[in-house]
Enzyme design. Structure first.
Site, PDB file in Angstrom:
ATOM      1  N   LYS A   1       0.759  -1.229   0.141  1.00 57.57           N
ATOM      2  CA  LYS A   1       0.091  -0.140  -0.027  1.00 57.57           C
ATOM      3  C   LYS A   1       0.756   1.164   0.087  1.00 57.57           C
ATOM      4  O   LYS A   1       0.594   2.316  -0.522  1.00 57.57           O
ATOM      5  CB  LYS A   1      -1.260   0.064   1.172  1.00 57.57           C
TER       6      LYS A   1
ATOM      7  N   ARG B   1      -7.050   3.137  11.082  1.00 60.20           N
ATOM      8  CA  ARG B   1      -6.629   1.702  11.352  1.00 60.20           C
ATOM      9  C   ARG B   1      -7.589   0.974  12.408  1.00 60.20           C
ATOM     10  O   ARG B   1      -7.272  -0.110  12.584  1.00 60.20           O
ATOM     11  CB  ARG B   1      -5.136   1.394  11.826  1.00 60.20           C
TER      12      ARG B   1
ATOM     13  N   ARG C   1      11.963  -6.769   2.610  1.00 57.37           N
ATOM     14  CA  ARG C   1      11.735  -5.215   2.338  1.00 57.37           C
ATOM     15  C   ARG C   1      12.926  -4.224   2.947  1.00 57.37           C
ATOM     16  O   ARG C   1      13.134  -4.723   3.878  1.00 57.37           O
ATOM     17  CB  ARG C   1      10.419  -4.706   2.929  1.00 57.37           C
TER      18      ARG C   1
ATOM     19  N   ARG D   1      13.399  -1.491   8.064  1.00 55.85           N
ATOM     20  CA  ARG D   1      12.712  -0.632   9.116  1.00 55.85           C
ATOM     21  C   ARG D   1      12.785  -1.588  10.710  1.00 55.85           C
ATOM     22  O   ARG D   1      12.903  -2.929  10.742  1.00 55.85           O
ATOM     23  CB  ARG D   1      11.152  -0.868   8.804  1.00 55.85           C
TER      24      ARG D   1
ATOM     25  N   ARG E   1       1.777  -7.165  14.052  1.00 58.87           N
ATOM     26  CA  ARG E   1       1.301  -6.171  13.283  1.00 58.87           C
ATOM     27  C   ARG E   1       0.288  -6.876  12.368  1.00 58.87           C
ATOM     28  O   ARG E   1      -0.929  -6.351  12.202  1.00 58.87           O
ATOM     29  CB  ARG E   1       2.310  -5.465  12.172  1.00 58.87           C
TER      30      ARG E   1
HETATM   31  P1  AMP Z   1       2.898   1.570   8.820  1.00 59.86           P
HETATM   32  O1  AMP Z   1       4.274   2.253   8.016  1.00 59.86           O
HETATM   33  O2  AMP Z   1       1.516   2.300   7.911  1.00 59.86           O
HETATM   34  O3  AMP Z   1       3.096  -0.101   8.765  1.00 59.86           O
HETATM   35  O4  AMP Z   1       2.830   1.947  10.477  1.00 59.86           O
HETATM   36  C1  AMP Z   1       3.787   1.713  11.141  1.00 59.86           C
HETATM   37  C2  AMP Z   1       3.522   1.491  12.669  1.00 59.86           C
HETATM   38  O5  AMP Z   1       2.933   2.808  12.951  1.00 59.86           O
HETATM   39  C3  AMP Z   1       2.405   0.855  12.884  1.00 59.86           C
HETATM   40  O6  AMP Z   1       2.603  -0.571  13.076  1.00 59.86           O
HETATM   41  C4  AMP Z   1       1.831   1.429  14.092  1.00 59.86           C
HETATM   42  O7  AMP Z   1       2.471   0.980  15.283  1.00 59.86           O
HETATM   43  C5  AMP Z   1       1.975   2.830  13.733  1.00 59.86           C
HETATM   44  N1  AMP Z   1       0.686   3.537  13.086  1.00 59.86           N
HETATM   45  C6  AMP Z   1       0.772   3.998  11.876  1.00 59.86           C
HETATM   46  N2  AMP Z   1      -0.507   4.445  11.741  1.00 59.86           N
HETATM   47  C7  AMP Z   1      -1.240   4.141  12.583  1.00 59.86           C
HETATM   48  C8  AMP Z   1      -2.492   4.202  12.849  1.00 59.86           C
HETATM   49  N3  AMP Z   1      -3.406   4.978  12.157  1.00 59.86           N
HETATM   50  N4  AMP Z   1      -3.169   4.000  14.351  1.00 59.86           N
HETATM   51  C9  AMP Z   1      -2.285   3.358  15.392  1.00 59.86           C
HETATM   52  N5  AMP Z   1      -0.781   3.357  14.869  1.00 59.86           N
HETATM   53  C10 AMP Z   1      -0.379   3.426  13.724  1.00 59.86           C
END
Ligand code: AMP
Length: 213
Positions: free
Chosen positions: A13, A88, A126, A159, A170
């Protein structure tokens, strides 16, 4: 164009959202990128979020809603945006309705479908640019020059939450907290499901088709 991307971690995404944002010339708003920036800058938000993110759990709704509220109030979001990683949870989705509405004209929600068994392998392969956020895959789309970003020349790294243990957490958070968000948008007839398996270009074509159909 107000577009929300929903998909498990590693579904592509981020990659697709970036592409779509430049295609439509609207901002790509990734809450994950915003949090990672706060962590690398050492802000108070970053200090709070870092351990939660590293564990693979979700940051609190209150914190996230505050961040997105501020971001959507900026001028560049007025003509549209692509949200990647928000909402989320159902609480976040309901709050977002209050900000942008949820009618068919207001919002399009794309759910990228990728089965769990493909995710762990994708994520452990990744790599992400520490500077500009460009995303690579060690097998399918490696940087031309080892661990140097093709786009900006900075270092390409894994990451902190792309470990197998954090990925499983996750995925669990995605199933328990984010899939109900997809169901919520389905019930409002704004959800479009897109097969996320295959080369990036093919998935992008499917996304474009689903947005125009
Ligand atoms: P992502 O890069 O979208 O996979 O986000 C990495 C991490 O950031 C997630 O595993 C959460 O810990 C945190 N995070 C990002 N967006 C949100 C959200 N909308 N609500 C809660 N935690 C978030």
């Amino acid at each position: 164009m107000k577009i929300i991307f929903i998909g498990p971690p590693g579904s592509g995404k981020g990659t697709q959202a970036k592409r779509l944002a430049s295609h439509f010339a609207i901002p790509h708003i990734s809450t994950g990128d915003m949090l990672r920036e706060a962590v690398s800058e050492g802000t108070e938000l970053g200090r709070q979020a870092a351990p939660i993110m590293a564990s693979g759990a979700l940051v609190s709704d209150d914190l996230m809603i505050g961040i997105i509220n501020d971001r959507l109030a900026k001028g560049d979001a007025a003509k549209g945006f692509i949200l990647d990683g928000f909402p989320r949870t159902l609480v976040q989705a309901e709050k977002l309705d209050g900000l942008v509405g949820n009618g068919k004209e207001a919002l399009r929600v794309l759910q990228l479908l990728v089965p769990d068994d493909a995710i762990v392998r994708r994520i452990t392969m990744r790599r992400t640019c520490a500077q500009c956020g460009a995303i690579y895959h060690l097998e399918n789309n490696p940087p031309a020059n080892d661990s140097v970003c093709d786009r900006c020349g900075a270092e390409v790294i894994a990451r902190a939450d792309d470990t197998e243990e954090a990925v499983r957490r996750r995925l669990e958070a995605f199933h328990r907290q984010t899939l109900p968000v997809a169901t919520y948008y389905r019930s409002k007839s704004v959800l479009r499901e897109v097969d996320g398996i295959g080369p990036v270009d093919e998935v992008f074509e499917r996304i474009e088709q689903s947005l125009t159909s």
